[in-house]
Write a protein that holds these residues in place. Sequence first.
Motif, PDB file in Angstrom:
ATOM      1  N   ASN B 266      16.546  48.043  62.439  1.00 18.83           N
ATOM      2  CA  ASN B 266      16.593  48.403  61.016  1.00 18.83           C
ATOM      3  C   ASN B 266      15.440  49.332  60.638  1.00 18.83           C
ATOM      4  O   ASN B 266      15.598  50.238  59.808  1.00 18.83           O
ATOM      5  N   LEU B 313      18.719  48.988  53.830  1.00 19.91           N
ATOM      6  CA  LEU B 313      17.622  49.233  54.783  1.00 19.91           C
ATOM      7  C   LEU B 313      16.263  49.364  54.098  1.00 19.91           C
ATOM      8  O   LEU B 313      15.224  49.352  54.766  1.00 19.91           O
ATOM      9  N   TYR B 316      13.056  47.496  55.077  1.00 21.41           N
ATOM     10  CA  TYR B 316      12.601  47.515  56.473  1.00 21.41           C
ATOM     11  C   TYR B 316      11.624  48.665  56.734  1.00 21.41           C
ATOM     12  O   TYR B 316      11.851  49.528  57.573  1.00 21.41           O
ATOM     13  N   MET B 366      23.850  47.274  66.109  1.00 20.10           N
ATOM     14  CA  MET B 366      22.746  48.013  65.486  1.00 20.10           C
ATOM     15  C   MET B 366      22.162  49.069  66.434  1.00 20.10           C
ATOM     16  O   MET B 366      21.767  50.149  65.985  1.00 20.10           O
ATOM     17  N   PHE B 677      24.968  47.673  59.217  1.00 15.71           N
ATOM     18  CA  PHE B 677      23.727  47.025  58.783  1.00 15.71           C
ATOM     19  C   PHE B 677      23.866  45.522  59.018  1.00 15.71           C
ATOM     20  O   PHE B 677      24.898  44.929  58.687  1.00 15.71           O
TER      21      PHE B 677
END
Lengths: 94, 809
Positions: B266, B313, B316, B366, B677
């Motif tokens: 992420n 996001l 992160y 991911m 995500f």
Amino acid sequence: MIASLVATLDKDIADLSEIVSRISCIPGVELSDAKAVTHRFPVMIDSPDPDSLEEITRRLQQIPGVAFVDVVFVHFEDESDSVPVTPSGKPTCL
Amino acid sequence: MSRDPEPRSDALQRRDFIKASAMAAAAAIAGGTSFALPILADEPASGVDWQKAPCRFCGTGCHVQVGVQEGKVVAIAGDRNAEVNKGLLCVKGYHVGAALYGKDRLTKPLLREGDNYREISWEEAIRTIADRIQAEPNRFAFYGSGQWTIPEGYAAQKFMKGGLSNNHIDPNARLCMASAVTGFLATYGVDEPAGCYDDLDACDVLIMWGNNPAEMHPVLFSRVIDRRSRGEKVTLIDIGTRRTRTTEACQHYLEMKGHGDLAIANGIAHLLIKNGTYSQKFVDSFCSFKAPDDANPNLHGKTISFDEYKSLLEPYTPEHVESLSGVPAEQIRMLADLFGNPKLKITSLWCMGMNQHTRGTAINTMVHGIHLLSGHFGTPGNAPTSLTGQPSACGTVREVGTLSHALPGGMVVADAEHRKMAEDIWRVPPGRINGTAGHHTVKMWESFCTPTSQGGDIGTIWVQVTNPGQTLPNLNKLFNPKGDNKAGLEDKFLIVSDVYPTATTRLADLILPSAMWVEKNGMVGNSERRTQQWFKMVDPPGEARDDCWQTIAVAYELHKRGIEGMKDRDGQFLFEVRNADGAAVPIWDWEHYYDTNVDEHLFEEYRKFSRFKHKDLAPYGEYVKARGLRWPVVETNGQWRETHFRFAEGFDPYVAAGKEIQFYHSSTHDDRAQIWFHPWIAPAEVPDQDYPFMLCTGRVLEHWHSGSMTRRIPELSRAMPGAYAELHPEDAATHGLRNGDRVKMESRRGSLVIPVWIDGRGKPPRGTVFVPFFDETLLINDLTLDAVDPFSKQPDYKKAAVRISKVPS
């Protein structure tokens, strides 16, 4: 046991002959007649037993300038003792 | 006067020849000469017959040359004709021939009687299995592996789903790569890597995510190291939870906490967007965005917009990722900068670290997502690639579909259309295939170890080519219940086909001796979609027989008894094989099993399934000629052409002209891949006051998985004789431990006493211990956790809380 290896040398070797000399000094090791024009060097090992083979391989790997060693061929026709795998004697559920 | 030299003995001449062969092989590899092996086969004086085969062990798929003399394998050489390994082998590979000759090979069927075993005939063994199945067909389960050859797995699959209408078939691969499968499916709509090992020759950056290829896939790793030795610039990055031999060769080591990978991924995506360095062209052209659907959890989640993705996001930041993962923010920025550079070619590799993970599906998607977001996809050197640990985890498990929910060729039992297509190929009556998925591995064994009166609905399991008594997690629950928990299991029956006694055979009611590797014909599929073939070269010892024959013999016994499922639509036996003259070959009779090539018959039938998901396989004969071919293998102008890179125009024959990239099995049916995500989530179990250490388990270079073969190879066993617990020196000092001291290691599920190794091969950080699982005398899986990923149902062997205490000497 007879085995052959390819020793890969560090790319910035200053003195190839020094490495060749060190490899040649190991008992049971034979170098190819071919000159090492690349960074890879063929080596043949004739050893009396697997332990010696491992020891020779280890010595080769420890020579300064040898980056790593790959084994290409192993002839293992000679009998070697099997290793017993000891059961742990766990209880059974069935 | 000259004198003729003494004639040399035959033995000496032969020895000289072997030495010359050995040197020639090394010279050929070292010099990169244009002539190719088998130089060995060209010398008739040797008396050695050389044939090709893929190595028996891992999923790399190295090819070896096998030297046979007088019915015995006497030599192994790397195969320079093989693209995978270019003549090189790892320490396990060059000892692979010796795996056949352990002195305790199983050679006769054995039936348990009380605490003893009685030798029985194969006829009695086959009848015994048929009795169990006939009595309770729905309580029977088949547990196989990624070591099943393709024909073996296909026969088991057809027997269960096409014969018994029973979907309780699952492989040990559930334990090692199921999350890779769900990761590919959730991202591309179809399983298996787009790239191949060629990426290792082309990449500028190689990132290993929780992966230790220096020990687990050494030939692949040396391929990259070799490039660096030649002066090429290749940046190697190890993201892991402990230092390994791989770390030693890497320029960067990013030490993370368990599940830190979720945060790191992420963090990279966050920076790519924030810095504007993602590939807008690639994303706009070829990708959509997904997030988990918490209200209705499912593999394909819910579609979100780019803005929603960006918003998810936001938290992160590198600093937040550092707090979650333990990896310094600067290193997160370094990764993002690499991915943000379109001039670099980046390959990611992973294996158990990302798969044995209770968020395994998530982290797989991911890492794919980072490659897609940054456009590092679809050209040589740009690929996210999962590796497998077994020789046919891909070929048999993923492609033949020996999973409880799957059918061959990427189809699933839940889809009525898929069932119909399978029934047509198998020529079984409509409705024969059950539409409900069977038990996955953990559920299967949990049910087997639960008394029938308490709902344990599996009564008999037949295990082939694997060792669950050592490799299942939480063994005291899933394989070997202790104390009162084992009461009520008297009606359960365990059948095990294997080549050696193992932790699994120790609890078996019926043990069947199997042929292994070059004692039988075989086909496997490696990590890069490469299907490989070999022929039987030597006879198995004693009465050991092929696993495939065992399955077909049981099927025929049931057929003889009139079991309807063993007939096809025409009333013929499910595994009817006819020779060129149209006459039936009684392949269920061992004496006639090799009258024909059963592998070829099964493969040619299975091959029909391969078209459905564009995983096309060539005819059997093409694999006889090749050192493997990567699917899709498509016939063009009379030539069968393999595919190096999927979904990319110019490489993949199924990509339409002008498309550049086409994800033609997209789950959104628009030729787009999904960028996911997923939030960071803590591991299922974390250290606490009572159990303050995190246990990670894994493999070592010298031993292959549970060690049932490699521990019987003296050279390997001497090199690595037993399991150990790696500890950080400061943790060892705190507990007053020195190298070789023994500790009692306990989790909430079990305990064992094990020697410690400080500053050994691997170096765990403080608060972490590592134990390899190869040693059947020290069953670390008594301690591991059986929590599974919600989609792949794969357990996490890398994170379990334990405590240690010194055992007085």
